[in-house]
Motif scaffolding. Structure first.
Motif, PDB file in Angstrom:
ATOM      1  N   SER A 120      73.499  73.634  -2.179  1.00 15.47           N
ATOM      2  CA  SER A 120      74.130  72.330  -1.939  1.00 15.47           C
ATOM      3  C   SER A 120      75.203  72.427  -0.855  1.00 15.47           C
ATOM      4  N   ILE A 121      75.929  73.529  -0.820  1.00 12.10           N
ATOM      5  CA  ILE A 121      76.949  73.732   0.213  1.00 12.10           C
ATOM      6  C   ILE A 121      76.285  73.941   1.564  1.00 12.10           C
ATOM      7  N   VAL A 122      75.233  74.754   1.594  1.00  9.00           N
ATOM      8  CA  VAL A 122      74.531  75.038   2.847  1.00  9.00           C
ATOM      9  C   VAL A 122      73.961  73.755   3.442  1.00  9.00           C
ATOM     10  N   ILE A 123      73.299  72.944   2.614  1.00  6.91           N
ATOM     11  CA  ILE A 123      72.728  71.681   3.106  1.00  6.91           C
ATOM     12  C   ILE A 123      73.836  70.729   3.524  1.00  6.91           C
TER      13      ILE A 123
ATOM     14  N   GLY B 228      69.180  68.686  10.597  1.00 11.09           N
ATOM     15  CA  GLY B 228      69.613  68.160   9.309  1.00 11.09           C
ATOM     16  C   GLY B 228      68.472  68.036   8.315  1.00 11.09           C
ATOM     17  N   ASN B 229      68.796  68.274   7.071  1.00  8.77           N
ATOM     18  CA  ASN B 229      67.833  68.085   5.977  1.00  8.77           C
ATOM     19  C   ASN B 229      68.105  66.716   5.367  1.00  8.77           C
ATOM     20  N   TRP B 230      67.687  65.672   6.087  1.00 10.63           N
ATOM     21  CA  TRP B 230      68.075  64.307   5.724  1.00 10.63           C
ATOM     22  C   TRP B 230      67.392  63.831   4.451  1.00 10.63           C
TER      23      TRP B 230
ATOM     24  N   THR C 185      78.954  68.351  -4.919  1.00 13.60           N
ATOM     25  CA  THR C 185      79.182  69.469  -4.000  1.00 13.60           C
ATOM     26  C   THR C 185      78.596  69.183  -2.626  1.00 13.60           C
ATOM     27  N   LEU C 186      77.361  68.682  -2.594  1.00  9.53           N
ATOM     28  CA  LEU C 186      76.712  68.410  -1.304  1.00  9.53           C
ATOM     29  C   LEU C 186      77.455  67.325  -0.524  1.00  9.53           C
ATOM     30  N   LEU C 187      77.743  66.201  -1.184  1.00 14.62           N
ATOM     31  CA  LEU C 187      78.389  65.086  -0.486  1.00 14.62           C
ATOM     32  C   LEU C 187      79.806  65.445  -0.052  1.00 14.62           C
ATOM     33  N   LEU C 188      80.534  66.142  -0.901  1.00 14.11           N
ATOM     34  CA  LEU C 188      81.897  66.530  -0.551  1.00 14.11           C
ATOM     35  C   LEU C 188      81.892  67.477   0.642  1.00 14.11           C
ATOM     36  N   THR C 189      80.985  68.464   0.627  1.00 13.97           N
ATOM     37  CA  THR C 189      80.896  69.400   1.749  1.00 13.97           C
ATOM     38  C   THR C 189      80.499  68.667   3.027  1.00 13.97           C
TER      39      THR C 189
ATOM     40  N   ASP D 183      86.907  69.901   8.936  1.00 15.65           N
ATOM     41  CA  ASP D 183      86.227  70.999   9.619  1.00 15.65           C
ATOM     42  C   ASP D 183      85.431  71.832   8.628  1.00 15.65           C
ATOM     43  N   LEU D 184      84.628  72.734   9.159  1.00 14.27           N
ATOM     44  CA  LEU D 184      83.706  73.507   8.346  1.00 14.27           C
ATOM     45  C   LEU D 184      84.429  74.409   7.359  1.00 14.27           C
ATOM     46  N   THR D 185      85.545  75.025   7.787  1.00  9.60           N
ATOM     47  CA  THR D 185      86.262  75.948   6.910  1.00  9.60           C
ATOM     48  C   THR D 185      86.742  75.239   5.652  1.00  9.60           C
ATOM     49  N   VAL D 186      87.380  74.087   5.838  1.00  9.85           N
ATOM     50  CA  VAL D 186      87.850  73.313   4.686  1.00  9.85           C
ATOM     51  C   VAL D 186      86.672  72.904   3.808  1.00  9.85           C
ATOM     52  N   ALA D 187      85.574  72.479   4.432  1.00 11.75           N
ATOM     53  CA  ALA D 187      84.415  72.015   3.678  1.00 11.75           C
ATOM     54  C   ALA D 187      83.839  73.117   2.795  1.00 11.75           C
ATOM     55  N   VAL D 188      83.659  74.311   3.371  1.00  8.82           N
ATOM     56  CA  VAL D 188      83.079  75.415   2.603  1.00  8.82           C
ATOM     57  C   VAL D 188      84.024  75.872   1.505  1.00  8.82           C
ATOM     58  N   GLU D 189      85.318  75.955   1.823  1.00  9.94           N
ATOM     59  CA  GLU D 189      86.293  76.386   0.817  1.00  9.94           C
ATOM     60  C   GLU D 189      86.322  75.411  -0.365  1.00  9.94           C
TER      61      GLU D 189
END
Length: 568
Positions: A140-143, A387-389, A405-409, A417-423
């Motif tokens: 979910s994070i990766v997508i 994108g995996n739409w 998790t997916l929507l928040l990321t 930014d990506l760092t905040v999103a993954v963390e």
């Protein structure tokens, strides 16, 4: 023992991956037929990589030759030193927004330092076998961040696609939206026309879909659509003298020379600020390259070495900044093209790098009239495929944890930014995991045999007892049950269903055991095995219990009856 000897001994005990590139397997196992296929595949993927390398570099905020140099040097090193037979390395779309942000915030010189640092981190990740752990990042994070990056790539191309008169596009989401809204009246209709035609050419260019494809389509499909776009758009701009921005008008063309050695302007004071970008580049590079390698494995029935792949990526990212390059990783689109073109070994990746080198030495002046609108169209096509739409549509069937998790990321990647999103994504995933494990963990009273005497109490422990679920022990270990009323004379803990137990739970059980002993009561543990048994032994509970550690519930009940008789 000296400090050096202690360090040597400590490193000797660490699980380290030997440095063994996949190319070493070719020694004595490579044929002329394989070489022919690899040369053909390398030439094809080299032509595919050319426009993408320039487009990724320009979108990242650097000169187009930086992308080509990266494809040449990093592509060669990743092929030779990596752990996947057919992976093609080079600049990737996922890095665009990260690189653009680093340059905007820290400057081009510090991008070099951050890339070198990420290379060191990647090599260490591979050396200490972290590659095996990357797969534990939730899908979910990766997508979420992949879709978010695809949106950011598309947004970054609005300026060139529409031909807007903006000196420099801001790096942040809200700044971009404001800049586009303010300057939307400056649309260059010639640039927009070139971009739209280019996009449709790339999207609908004939593709070889197998033996059912017509012969002429198979022949035409051998020419990459992106190369066709470069040729057609350049001819149109040159012959019609269209007033659009080109590589020559913005960058002065592409130098017809080999990349020269550049030493980064290193300042120790900046190193602390660059730790975050280094980690971001390393983490994103590791995820992208290993995802790409997994795709390659599925298509070739092969198995890559994830740790060696990270070490190869690390060397490439350490070296390429010294020659004016940008961060590199494994690229799915070029790797898939490589495989479909018949590649069998890393030699195809080497040929791809040599092809780009020949092109830049022989045909660099021809690139001056390539319109930026055409390159933006290519990147928009890349973003749409990246994108995996369909996953957004499937969300209604998914669990709440997966959705959140997916929507928040996704939204954090786009807006921040990506760092905040993954963390944040990892923290949210962990919280949902803890909640899920807590719901699956049970501590409940158990039924004992009819002939079990009064004063014997049994508890069934199942699931995973860890810091997030230790509250389940409260019912059993409540001090009021021992200080008031009639406390149990013997407590049996059945651990047959216990899969895992951590030190937090062990400490509570040990405290409860001591409280029982102070009141002359006994504890019996049965069914402890594997991890649970090792934890009981490690924390000393098994040694304290001694004979009260038994195998099954029947032994536990028999021992309880004996202890009751002894207490009388």
């Amino acid at each position: 023992m000296s400090v050096t000897e202690r360090l040597k001994n400590a490193l000797g005990n660490l699980p380290m991956e030997p440095f063994k590139p996949i190319t070493m397997d070719l020694i004595g196992n490579y044929s002329t037929h394989q070489l022919t296929r690899d040369i053909s595949a390398g030439l094809t993927v080299g032509m595919v990589a050319l426009p993408l390398a320039m487009a990724f570099a320009i979108a990242s905020g650097v000169a187009p030759e930086a992308g080509i140099y990266t494809s040449i040097i990093a592509g060669f090193l990743i092929a030779v030193l990596g752990g996947c037979r057919v992976q093609i390395g080079g600049p990737a779309g996922a890095f665009i927004v990260i690189i653009y942000g680093i340059i905007a915030n820290y400057g081009l010189a510090n991008l070099m330092i951050a890339t070198i640092g990420s290379g060191i981190l990647l090599f260490l990740m591979g050396l200490f076998k972290v590659g095996n752990l990357i797969r534990f990042i939730p899908v979910s994070i990766v997508i979420g961040f992949t879709n978010g990056i695809a949106v950011l790539i598309a947004l970054s191309q609005v300026k060139d696609f529409l031909g807007l008169d903006i000196a420099k596009v801001p790096a942040d989401f809200f700044g971009q939206m404001s800049a586009y809204a303010t300057n939307i009246h400056t649309v260059n209709w010639y640039a927009l026309g070139v971009a739209i035609v280019s996009f449709f050419i790339v999207k609908f260019w004939p593709k070889d879909t197998g033996f059912r494809t017509a012969a002429w389509k198979r022949w035409v499909a051998k020419i990459p659509g992106t190369v066709v776009v470069l040729v057609v758009s350049t001819i149109a701009v040159t012959t019609l003298n269209l007033p659009v921005e080109t590589i020559g008008s913005k960058f002065g063309g592409i130098p017809q020379t080999l990349p020269s050695l550049q030493m980064p302007d290193f300042e120790l004071a900046n190193l602390r600020d660059l730790v975050g970008p280094m980690v971001t580049l390393a983490l994103l590079g590791a995820i992208e390259s290993l995802l790409c390698a997994r795709v390659a494995d599925a298509m070739t029935d092969d198995r890559h070495n994830p740790n060696q792949e990270l070490m190869g990526q690390g060397v490439a990212n350490f070296v390429v900044p010294f020659f004016g390059g940008i961060p590199a990783t494994g690229t799915i689109a070029r790797t898939v093209t490589n495989i479909k073109s018949g590649a069998t070994s890393p030699i195809s990746g080497v040929v791809h790098a040599v092809t780009l080198l020949i092109v830049i030495l022989a045909a660099a002046p021809l690139a001056s009239n390539i319109p930026l609108a055409a390159l933006s169209a290519i990147l928009l096509f890349v973003a749409s495929n990246m994108g995996n739409w369909g996953e957004f549509i499937r969300l209604r069937r998914m669990t709440m944890s997966y959705k959140a998790t997916l929507l928040l990321t996704f939204f954090l990647t786009v807006i921040f930014d990506l760092t905040v999103a993954v963390e944040v994504g990892l923290v949210v995933s962990c919280m949902f995991f803890i909640y899920r494990m807590n719901t699956l963990t049970m501590v409940r009273p158990m039924s004992l045999s009819l002939d079990t005497p009064e004063g014997v109490e049994g508890w069934l422990l199942s699931g995973s007892l860890f810091f997030g679920s230790v509250s389940k022990l409260n019912q059993m270990t409540d001090p009021k049950r021992l200080s008031t009323g009639t406390p149990p004379r013997v407590v049996i803990l059945d651990c047959h269903g216990l899969l895992n137990i951590d030190n937090s739970a062990m400490d509570i059980i040990h405290t409860y055991y001591r409280a029982l002993k102070r009141r002359g009561c006994e504890m019996i543990i049965c069914g402890a095995a594997d991890h649970t048994l090792r934890q009981l032994q490690r924390t000393g509970i098994a040694q304290d219990l001694g004979k009260n550690m038994v195998l099954d519930i029947f032994d536990a009940e028999r021992l309880a009856r004996q202890l009751i008789r002894e207490q009388k």
